[in-house]
Design an enzyme around this catalytic site. Sequence first.
Site, PDB file in Angstrom:
ATOM      1  N   PHE A 161     -13.391   5.210   1.461  1.00 43.62           N
ATOM      2  CA  PHE A 161     -14.246   5.231   0.469  1.00 43.62           C
ATOM      3  C   PHE A 161     -13.482   5.012  -0.916  1.00 43.62           C
ATOM      4  O   PHE A 161     -14.103   4.787  -1.778  1.00 43.62           O
ATOM      5  CB  PHE A 161     -14.938   6.396   0.602  1.00 43.62           C
ATOM      6  CG  PHE A 161     -14.012   7.730  -0.302  1.00 43.62           C
ATOM      7  CD1 PHE A 161     -14.352   8.166  -1.273  1.00 43.62           C
ATOM      8  CD2 PHE A 161     -13.180   8.442   0.668  1.00 43.62           C
ATOM      9  CE1 PHE A 161     -13.704   9.025  -1.980  1.00 43.62           C
ATOM     10  CE2 PHE A 161     -12.442   9.414   0.299  1.00 43.62           C
ATOM     11  CZ  PHE A 161     -12.856   9.708  -1.299  1.00 43.62           C
ATOM     12  N   LYS A 162     -12.237   5.072  -0.819  1.00 43.14           N
ATOM     13  CA  LYS A 162     -11.519   4.868  -2.018  1.00 43.14           C
ATOM     14  C   LYS A 162     -11.660   3.457  -2.570  1.00 43.14           C
ATOM     15  O   LYS A 162     -11.542   3.217  -3.757  1.00 43.14           O
ATOM     16  CB  LYS A 162      -9.877   5.159  -1.792  1.00 43.14           C
ATOM     17  CG  LYS A 162      -9.806   6.688  -1.346  1.00 43.14           C
ATOM     18  CD  LYS A 162      -9.921   7.588  -2.198  1.00 43.14           C
ATOM     19  CE  LYS A 162      -9.948   8.846  -1.545  1.00 43.14           C
ATOM     20  NZ  LYS A 162      -8.622   9.217  -1.405  1.00 43.14           N
ATOM     21  N   ASP A 163     -12.069   2.238  -1.766  1.00 51.70           N
ATOM     22  CA  ASP A 163     -12.351   1.080  -2.070  1.00 51.70           C
ATOM     23  C   ASP A 163     -13.308   0.853  -3.121  1.00 51.70           C
ATOM     24  O   ASP A 163     -13.458   0.060  -4.020  1.00 51.70           O
ATOM     25  CB  ASP A 163     -12.720   0.170  -1.186  1.00 51.70           C
ATOM     26  CG  ASP A 163     -11.324  -0.338   0.091  1.00 51.70           C
ATOM     27  OD1 ASP A 163     -10.361  -0.169  -0.631  1.00 51.70           O
ATOM     28  OD2 ASP A 163     -11.662  -0.250   1.133  1.00 51.70           O
ATOM     29  N   THR A 174      -6.105   6.633  -0.557  1.00 50.75           N
ATOM     30  CA  THR A 174      -6.004   6.130  -2.223  1.00 50.75           C
ATOM     31  C   THR A 174      -4.822   5.435  -2.140  1.00 50.75           C
ATOM     32  O   THR A 174      -4.836   4.269  -2.840  1.00 50.75           O
ATOM     33  CB  THR A 174      -5.787   7.420  -3.066  1.00 50.75           C
ATOM     34  OG1 THR A 174      -6.709   8.235  -3.075  1.00 50.75           O
ATOM     35  CG2 THR A 174      -5.407   6.759  -4.277  1.00 50.75           C
TER      36      THR A 174
END
Length: 497
Positions: free
Chosen positions: A112-114, A147
């Site tokens: 999800f950090k993308d 991250t």
Amino acid sequence: MEYTSTRNKNIRVSAAQAIAQGISEDGGLFVPVSVPAVSMDEIIELSHADYITRAKKILSFYLTDFTDEELDYCVNGAYEASKFSSAKIAPLVEIEPNTHVLELWRGPTCAFKDMALQILPYLLTVAASKTAGGKEIVILVATSGDTGKAALEGFKDVKNTKVLVFYPEDGVSPMQKLQMMTQEGENVGVCAIKGNFDDAQSGVKKIFTDPAVREKLASHNMMFSSANSINWGRLVPQVVYYFSAYCDMISDGSIEPGKEINVVVPTGNFGNILAAYYAKKMGLPIKKLICASNANNVLTDFLTSGTYDRNRDFYMTASPSMDILISSNLERLLFDLTDFNDELVRGWMNALSRDGKYTVTDDVFAKIKSIFKAGFCDDDATKATIKSVFESDEYLCDTHTAVAVNVYKNYKDKTADETDTVIASTANPYKFSADVLEAVTGERSSGSEFSVVSELSVATSEPVPPQLANLSEKAVRFDGVCEKSQMIDEVYKMLGI
């Protein structure tokens, strides 16, 4: 839109300054002085739009010193279709009636950090052009797994930047470690530390606020910024996908406009759920924010007692990205709930540093209880949930998403709350293939990381993302390990200064 610091409410900086600087010099985090309101009419209009249009609209409220052309450049560059495995960028999948999984891992690093770290390089480049005076930006990152890779990939070979990542040597999954150790790019550096994520995060914060380090960088025409969610430029893009999820629910007929939803988020550093909190403050009809933790349940205890206490055992779990005992973004929530009482927040943060604990006031705790629910589960329950969801709903989730599903099911059993619910899914299951395979088959594989990936694919018929499968062909570039006391020296070494 102006920004202030959680530890000095008299500070005023622009969005560009907040993003370029990353963290306030007083150690506080930048927050918007006011939270913009979004009307239901605007949300309905966005329900007919694509993700890029939604992102431009929401970000425009906060990045008021960015021109329309600059925002177009940032958003179009970040969310171009070729980078994501779904045209919707962050698609919703219904796993049960009234229960949707929001897949936030369709980007290039399968996490999800993308969603934020694909756009942050663009935001930072624009911000630096306005505020940095030609300095080279050094992105310094502490990571619990996702991250780091997302930052490395996002900033890879971006002009006038360098990105340096520290991660706990034994605190990430084998796939996460391999993603970072094989990272390509001429402006990247990676080093493991002997310690846990909290050690890495504390070390990075100390480096950020060390005047001698800042002076040394300045003498080489460099300045620090952050890609962690302490940087507002990392956090604000996450607000977008909660609006997008609600818009998709309107457009597919799941809900009527204005109907409340619950949002469940697996979180360790409190950034992902804080973004949902800001969405709620902006007018998104969110009833409850449900915080899901693993065995490192410091957030569950805080949200149910009002006392934050990191003086406890630290567990290395099957959901390593949540193996955190110091949740940095909680500071932003406390600053907001105290109506910007920087003195109170400073006192709590000093107590956390000094004693490892603090207790909020009764009125702040009452506000917390009115907004948040919380729960946690251990590894056994996590794996049982993966198996149950795969068998009953034909959906394969990773170890972090499973924590959220488990906590939500327990919440629903206790409350009988039938509100439509969105569960944030934070990673592709192949990033944690050994634990997911064990959950599905009941047996622990003794094979290599890539043989485990193959076994999981055979057992589930789920395709392996090519960006993970192709790692087996990449050479290891970064295998260094340092003591946490040596992080400053490692920064200098990686920068060549």
